[in-house]
Write a protein that holds these residues in place. Structure first.
Motif, PDB file in Angstrom:
ATOM      1  N   PRO A  81      -7.624  10.224   0.358  1.00 14.94           N
ATOM      2  CA  PRO A  81      -8.899   9.792  -0.228  1.00 14.94           C
ATOM      3  C   PRO A  81      -9.529   8.696   0.630  1.00 14.94           C
ATOM      4  O   PRO A  81      -8.839   8.041   1.421  1.00 14.94           O
ATOM      5  CB  PRO A  81      -8.480   9.238  -1.597  1.00 14.94           C
ATOM      6  CG  PRO A  81      -7.060   8.840  -1.432  1.00 14.94           C
ATOM      7  CD  PRO A  81      -6.473   9.765  -0.409  1.00 14.94           C
ATOM      8  N   THR A  98      -5.049   3.806  -4.297  1.00 17.32           N
ATOM      9  CA  THR A  98      -6.196   4.702  -4.124  1.00 17.32           C
ATOM     10  C   THR A  98      -5.776   6.152  -4.331  1.00 17.32           C
ATOM     11  O   THR A  98      -6.463   6.916  -5.011  1.00 17.32           O
ATOM     12  CB  THR A  98      -6.811   4.522  -2.722  1.00 17.32           C
ATOM     13  OG1 THR A  98      -7.261   3.174  -2.595  1.00 17.32           O
ATOM     14  CG2 THR A  98      -7.974   5.469  -2.498  1.00 17.32           C
ATOM     15  N   SER A 102      -7.344   8.281  -7.358  1.00 18.01           N
ATOM     16  CA  SER A 102      -8.227   9.388  -6.971  1.00 18.01           C
ATOM     17  C   SER A 102      -7.686  10.752  -7.387  1.00 18.01           C
ATOM     18  O   SER A 102      -8.427  11.726  -7.423  1.00 18.01           O
ATOM     19  CB  SER A 102      -8.481   9.364  -5.469  1.00 18.01           C
ATOM     20  OG  SER A 102      -7.309   9.698  -4.766  1.00 18.01           O
TER      21      SER A 102
END
Length: 139
Positions: A81, A98, A102
């Motif tokens: 991501p 992250t 995500s």
């Protein structure tokens, strides 16, 4: 089924010592008890660490590469991501958070105290032992 991102430090521990909590976590994944999410960046970090000379005591370079290839084939591999900032001390840990956020992971699992003690991480980061306990409590 729970979707989980596992930090490379936990995967390394699992490969080196299959009887500890990280090893039992890996065995639970192999038994189909949760979905393991990986990305090229996570696999590259894992490969880069496992081929270091200090790990020859536990596994050969070929065994390390086979382990990483197996994860890349057997786990859910998603694209890396876009980078995001998170409220944790070490910027090197941003990618784990992250990746988890995500992919709508239920948990990132890490052995890093900075991450597991962070009250701001969403989803919350838990230890391998805590994740195993959550699996066991679901029956």
């Amino acid at each position: 089924m729970r979707r989980v991102v596992v930090d490379s430090n936990v995967l390394i521990s699992a490969r080196l010592s299959p009887h500890g909590a990280p090893g039992r976590l890996l065995a639970a994944w192999l038994d189909g008890r949760f979905e393991l999410i990986v990305s090229p960046m996570l696999l590259a970090e894992l490969a880069g660490v496992l081929v270091r000379p200090k790990f020859r005591r536990w596994l050969t370079v070929e065994e390390a590469n086979t382990f990483v290839r197996t994860l890349g084939i057997s786990a859910t591999l998603i694209e890396d991501p876009p980078p995001q900032r998170h409220s944790v001390r070490d910027p090197d840990d941003y990618y784990l958070l992250t990746l988890a956020s995500s992919t709508d992971a239920d948990f990132p699992v890490s052995g890093t105290a900075d991450l597991t003690s962070s009250h701001d991480a969403r989803p919350p980061v838990i230890t391998p032992s805590a994740f195993l306990a959550s699996l066991d409590s679901r029956g």
